[in-house]
Motif scaffolding. Structure first.
Motif, mmCIF file in Angstrom:
data_model
loop_
_atom_site.group_PDB
_atom_site.id
_atom_site.type_symbol
_atom_site.label_atom_id
_atom_site.label_comp_id
_atom_site.label_asym_id
_atom_site.label_seq_id
_atom_site.Cartn_x
_atom_site.Cartn_y
_atom_site.Cartn_z
ATOM 1 N N LEU A 211 -11.217 8.577 8.733
ATOM 2 C CA LEU A 211 -10.937 8.183 10.105
ATOM 3 C C LEU A 211 -11.659 6.861 9.948
ATOM 4 O O LEU A 211 -12.754 6.752 10.508
ATOM 5 C CB LEU A 211 -10.975 8.979 11.189
ATOM 6 N N GLY A 212 -11.134 5.547 9.664
ATOM 7 C CA GLY A 212 -11.702 4.287 9.721
ATOM 8 C C GLY A 212 -10.709 3.381 10.190
ATOM 9 O O GLY A 212 -9.802 3.740 10.954
ATOM 10 N N THR A 213 -10.661 2.184 9.673
ATOM 11 C CA THR A 213 -9.690 1.162 9.878
ATOM 12 C C THR A 213 -8.144 1.522 9.159
ATOM 13 O O THR A 213 -7.200 1.329 9.519
ATOM 14 C CB THR A 213 -10.164 -0.306 9.088
ATOM 15 N N GLY A 214 -8.507 2.468 8.480
ATOM 16 C CA GLY A 214 -7.194 3.096 7.626
ATOM 17 C C GLY A 214 -7.669 4.588 7.612
ATOM 18 O O GLY A 214 -8.567 5.053 8.341
ATOM 19 N N ILE A 215 -6.250 5.357 7.331
ATOM 20 C CA ILE A 215 -6.593 6.858 7.401
ATOM 21 C C ILE A 215 -6.228 7.405 6.163
ATOM 22 O O ILE A 215 -4.992 7.020 5.550
ATOM 23 C CB ILE A 215 -5.640 7.526 8.374
ATOM 24 N N GLY A 216 -6.884 8.424 5.507
ATOM 25 C CA GLY A 216 -6.587 9.068 4.194
ATOM 26 C C GLY A 216 -7.107 10.514 4.222
ATOM 27 O O GLY A 216 -7.845 10.920 5.188
ATOM 28 N N ALA A 217 -6.685 11.381 3.469
ATOM 29 C CA ALA A 217 -6.990 12.785 3.204
ATOM 30 C C ALA A 217 -7.407 12.999 1.934
ATOM 31 O O ALA A 217 -6.938 12.281 0.753
ATOM 32 C CB ALA A 217 -6.049 13.597 3.944
ATOM 33 N N ALA A 218 -7.943 14.164 1.517
ATOM 34 C CA ALA A 218 -8.446 14.568 0.374
ATOM 35 C C ALA A 218 -8.587 16.210 0.314
ATOM 36 O O ALA A 218 -8.966 16.475 1.562
ATOM 37 C CB ALA A 218 -9.467 14.116 -0.330
ATOM 38 N N VAL A 219 -8.084 16.980 -0.624
ATOM 39 C CA VAL A 219 -8.330 18.193 -0.423
ATOM 40 C C VAL A 219 -9.223 18.801 -1.690
ATOM 41 O O VAL A 219 -9.118 18.360 -2.817
ATOM 42 C CB VAL A 219 -7.030 19.059 -0.605
ATOM 43 N N GLY A 234 -3.018 12.731 -0.446
ATOM 44 C CA GLY A 234 -3.678 12.511 0.596
ATOM 45 C C GLY A 234 -3.398 11.269 1.328
ATOM 46 O O GLY A 234 -4.075 10.732 2.226
ATOM 47 N N GLU A 235 -2.240 10.545 0.906
ATOM 48 C CA GLU A 235 -1.906 9.350 1.417
ATOM 49 C C GLU A 235 -0.962 9.700 2.696
ATOM 50 O O GLU A 235 0.246 9.548 2.554
ATOM 51 C CB GLU A 235 -1.043 8.606 0.387
ATOM 52 N N ILE A 236 -1.621 9.855 3.846
ATOM 53 C CA ILE A 236 -1.120 10.425 4.988
ATOM 54 C C ILE A 236 -1.085 9.054 5.943
ATOM 55 O O ILE A 236 -0.437 9.200 7.082
ATOM 56 C CB ILE A 236 -1.761 11.602 5.697
ATOM 57 N N GLY A 237 -1.961 8.251 5.819
ATOM 58 C CA GLY A 237 -2.064 6.950 6.857
ATOM 59 C C GLY A 237 -0.739 6.463 7.224
ATOM 60 O O GLY A 237 -0.520 5.945 8.273
ATOM 61 N N VAL A 261 -1.696 4.598 15.055
ATOM 62 C CA VAL A 261 -1.809 5.161 16.375
ATOM 63 C C VAL A 261 -3.417 6.029 16.469
ATOM 64 O O VAL A 261 -3.884 6.222 17.435
ATOM 65 C CB VAL A 261 -1.027 6.243 16.839
ATOM 66 N N ALA A 262 -3.843 6.436 15.226
ATOM 67 C CA ALA A 262 -5.122 7.398 15.311
ATOM 68 C C ALA A 262 -6.073 6.500 14.334
ATOM 69 O O ALA A 262 -7.234 7.160 14.345
ATOM 70 C CB ALA A 262 -4.692 8.708 14.547
ATOM 71 N N SER A 263 -6.023 5.394 13.734
ATOM 72 C CA SER A 263 -7.081 4.708 13.247
ATOM 73 C C SER A 263 -8.052 4.348 14.273
ATOM 74 O O SER A 263 -7.735 4.366 15.167
ATOM 75 C CB SER A 263 -6.600 3.359 12.294
ATOM 76 N N GLY A 320 -15.873 9.092 7.561
ATOM 77 C CA GLY A 320 -15.792 7.791 7.815
ATOM 78 C C GLY A 320 -16.400 7.540 8.967
ATOM 79 O O GLY A 320 -17.258 8.358 9.283
ATOM 80 N N PRO A 321 -16.359 6.207 9.405
ATOM 81 C CA PRO A 321 -17.072 6.083 10.751
ATOM 82 C C PRO A 321 -16.589 6.694 12.214
ATOM 83 O O PRO A 321 -17.159 6.293 13.050
ATOM 84 C CB PRO A 321 -17.005 4.337 10.881
ATOM 85 N N ALA A 322 -15.813 7.667 12.031
ATOM 86 C CA ALA A 322 -15.153 8.338 13.284
ATOM 87 C C ALA A 322 -16.246 8.974 13.650
ATOM 88 O O ALA A 322 -16.096 9.335 15.061
ATOM 89 C CB ALA A 322 -14.079 9.248 12.819
#
Length: 388
Positions: A211-219, A234-237, A261-263, A320-322
């Motif tokens: 969670l930063g200026t962008g959003i991504g995920a990994a499993v 993981g490309e959920i942003g 909305v959530a970055s 991330g910086p969250a």
């Protein structure tokens, strides 16, 4: 039947496999492992184990260390990692700057530096920076690991909204500048690997969300990355989570994306930058609009809840910086997730234990690609690669 060439190939492959096994044993217990220990762990003869060690020493990968504690007979000589020769180059690319570091084989950072650029000068500045490292450390560079936001197959940047890159042959270009193999790693994948590597044993599925200026995920599964077959996992942003009049405009050109909305920028404003330190982001978070935080937390939690239910994830980690958002944001996300669907179980959410500015993950990927071994958790913690 095998012909003579096949036999030679098989013997060579077996030798390489045994070299990797021996090297991993030293990487797992540097300063403790011995030749006799390698023989016992591998089932090889003492002579074969000594031959493997001699070759690894000749390759400047390990060295003799201190004398082991006496067990009643002649004290054995321990083996440790040779940190004096080979270097791994780590490059962390962000939209307006890049952090570069040289990491020794024992995980210590030899040097780190930072470069800045504009979008129009990014390519030239990056090429010049890696070429300079090639000249300064000629003959010592082993491999380059490049961490970046966006999808990659390890050689090409398939797509990066933040960098405005599509189908860029970055690895080929940097290899021409530095002269050693280059591999590309998605930034969220690198963070997830670094998080998993902190544990001696990791079991089950873990969902890692950056969670930063962008959003991504990994499993990760049992501590190993579980990538998709098309390099898009993981490309959920930019998955749409808002609809109708409530859907906010996203920088990708669409509306209603999770990132919109959530970055961190969506919740705290455009002053946020992934390169900012945690204290600076915490100041912005302290005065943030509570409604934006609530809406962002709900959108993020809804996405997490669906993915976690599919995976039966044992935990969710937000990186991330969250972390600068503090406990109140984490409680908002957890409260939304604590309403599990029928037939599912709850899942805990926590912030990443790793510093958001480091990139031990990409260093680990580079080491594994080059030598087929991994650092131990104790080594990865001080192997942090940070921008100065």
């Amino acid at each position: 039947m095998l012909n003579s060439d096949d036999t030679l190939d098989t013997q060579a492959a077996l030798r390489r496999a045994n070299l990797r096994r021996a090297l991993q044993l030293v990487f797992s217990e540097p300063g403790v492992q011995t030749r006799a220990g390698i023989a016992r762990a591998t089932g090889l003869t003492a002579a074969t184990a000594s031959s493997l060690v001699a070759e690894l020493i000749d390759l400047d990968l390990i060295v003799d260390g201190e004398q082991a504690a006496s067990t009643g007979g002649k004290r054995a000589t321990t083996l440790t990692i040779d940190a004096s020769r080979h270097l791994i180059v780590v490059v962390v690319i962000r939209p307006s700057e890049a952090a570069l570091a040289l990491v020794a084989l024992d995980g210590t950072v030899v040097e780190s530096r930072r470069i800045s650029y504009a979008p129009s000068s990014r390519d030239a500045v990056l090429d010049e920076a890696v070429a300079r490292i090639a000249a300064e450390y000629a003959g010592r560079l082993l491999v380059v690991g490049v961490q970046l936001p966006g999808t990659t197959d390890g050689r090409r940047v398939l797509e990066s909204v933040q960098l405005d890159w599509t189908d860029v042959a970055l690895a080929d270009r940097l290899e021409r500048a530095i002269g050693v193999p280059v591999l590309l790693v998605n930034d969220v994948d690198a963070e997830a690997i670094a998080e998993a590597a902190r544990e001696d044993e990791a079991a089950g599925y873990r969902l890692f969300v950056h969670l930063g200026t962008g959003i991504g995920a990994a499993v990760t599964l049992d501590g190993e990355l579980a990538p998709g077959p098309r390099d898009r996992a993981g490309e959920i942003g930019h998955v749409q989570v808002q609809f109708g009049d409530d859907a906010r405009a996203c920088r990708c050109g669409r509306r209603g994306c999770l990132e919109a909305v959530a970055s961190m920028t969506a919740m705290l404003g455009d002053d946020v930058d992934d390169a900012m330190d945690e204290a600076a982001i915490a100041v912005l978070a302290a005065s943030a609009d509570e409604r934006r935080l609530v809406v962002g937390a709900r959108a993020l939690a809804g996405s997490i809840r669906l993915i976690a239910a599919v995976l039966d994830a044992r935990e969710v980690v937000i990186g991330g910086p969250a972390r600068a958002l503090g406990d109140r944001f984490l409680r908002l996300v957890q409260s939304e997730i604590d309403y599990p669907a029928m037939g599912t179980v709850g899942v805990s959410v926590r912030y990443s234990a790793a510093d958001a500015s480091i990139s031990t993950g990409v260093a680990q990927v580079a080491l594994s690609r080059a030598l087929g071994v991994r650092w131990s958790p104790a080594q990865l913690r001080p192997a942090s690669v940070a921008a100065p």
